[in-house]
Write a protein that holds these residues in place. Structure first.
Motif, short mmCIF file in Angstrom:
data_model
loop_
_atom_site.label_atom_id
_atom_site.label_comp_id
_atom_site.label_asym_id
_atom_site.label_seq_id
_atom_site.Cartn_x
_atom_site.Cartn_y
_atom_site.Cartn_z
N GLY A 36 45.90 71.68 -1.23
CA GLY A 36 44.68 71.81 -2.03
C GLY A 36 44.56 70.76 -3.11
N GLY A 37 45.43 69.79 -3.14
CA GLY A 37 45.38 68.76 -4.15
C GLY A 37 46.74 68.55 -4.79
N CYS A 38 47.16 67.29 -4.91
CA CYS A 38 48.50 66.99 -5.42
C CYS A 38 48.55 66.87 -6.93
N GLY A 39 47.39 66.74 -7.59
CA GLY A 39 47.40 66.57 -9.04
C GLY A 39 48.26 65.38 -9.43
N GLY A 40 49.12 65.59 -10.42
CA GLY A 40 50.00 64.52 -10.87
C GLY A 40 51.41 64.64 -10.33
N ALA A 41 51.60 65.34 -9.21
CA ALA A 41 52.95 65.61 -8.69
C ALA A 41 53.72 64.33 -8.38
N ALA A 42 53.06 63.37 -7.72
CA ALA A 42 53.76 62.13 -7.36
C ALA A 42 54.19 61.37 -8.61
N ASP A 43 53.34 61.36 -9.63
CA ASP A 43 53.66 60.66 -10.87
C ASP A 43 54.83 61.32 -11.59
N ILE A 44 54.88 62.65 -11.59
CA ILE A 44 55.98 63.38 -12.23
C ILE A 44 57.30 63.05 -11.54
#
Length: 256
Positions: free
Chosen positions: A88-96
């Motif tokens: 449903g959407g990754c948000g800032g997961a990759a950046d974290i």
């Protein structure tokens, strides 16, 4: 070139994505070693030429199991890539995740995000098959673009707003500290449970125990990361969420 891929897949989306990435690297003539992240995973003994970390998104952030693993990874200067998958959407997961790897000394040159079908079934039913097929195709396009950049050793970054970064970090921390445990305590096994033990056997966090008189039923400890692997793997679909426990959870949240 040798690639080491560490991935966590609770419901199958990330495993599906990593299989495509691995195939693309193999076609390009690279050596690929993969390892599934669980509570007992240890890094490969030798440093790779490139490192890849992939995971599903929990509350717009990497799962607690993945965060703990990255914080314990050996320090190094290897070039690394991050792939976040979501329903449903990754948000800032990759950046974290990228920031966690950089703190260990890794040079994160590539981050990617692939949106697949919703597999988090604790509170909502899954989408119909035609929607699953459409979202799988969309996720595969994003995964293949990530793989192409990885093969070409080309940098790239998932761009999210500062506001989303702050929200993802805050919600992710709260989920890892308390949300996952509370949601774990909502799980119950109904009368369709056959005491087969698959849920406990395959729990990546080792959070499920079998107990009770007669045929033992599973119960979830505070080590639960609310990944929903147990829900998806249960052969009789016996694992559900207790409405009474959800109401108690809502009341407690209201009091807080």
């Amino acid at each position: 070139m040798t690639y080491h891929i560490y991935y966590f897949s609770a419901t199958g989306n990330t495993w599906h994505a990593i299989a495509r990435v691995e195939a693309a690297l193999a076609r390009a003539g690279h050596t690929v070693e993969t390892s599934s992240i669980n509570s007992h995973t240890k890094p490969f003994p030798e440093a790779p030429d490139r490192l890849v970390v992939a995971f599903p998104t929990h509350a717009w952030a990497p799962p607690s199991l993945v965060m703990r693993y990255m914080r314990k990874m050996p320090r190094g200067c290897t070039r690394a890539a991050v792939l976040a998958c979501a329903g449903g959407g990754c948000g800032g997961a990759a950046d974290i995740a990228a920031r966690a790897l950089r703190r260990r000394g890794y040079e994160v040159f590539l981050t990617g995000a692939a949106n697949y079908s919703e597999n988090w079934l604790q509170m909502v039913p899954g989408p119909p098959p035609e929607v699953v097929a459409d979202r799988t195709r969309e996720g595969d396009v994003a995964t293949d673009e990530f793989a192409e950049r990885l093969v070409a050793d080309e940098g790239g970054r998932v761009t999210v707003s500062i506001a989303m970064q702050v929200i993802s970090h805050t919600v992710g921390v709260l989920f890892r500290l308390a949300g996952r445990q509370l949601l774990g305590k909502v799980f119950v096994a109904d009368s369709d449970c056959t005491s087969c033990g698959l849920c406990a056997e395959h729990c990546p966090a080792g959070a499920i125990r079998l107990a009770g008189p007669g045929e033992p039923r599973p119960y979830w400890t505070l080590s639960c990361i609310s990944c929903n692997r147990c829900v998806n793997i249960c052969p009789t679909r016996a694992i559900n969420s207790s409405t009474a426990r959800i109401l108690v959870l809502v009341l407690l949240a209201g009091l807080v």
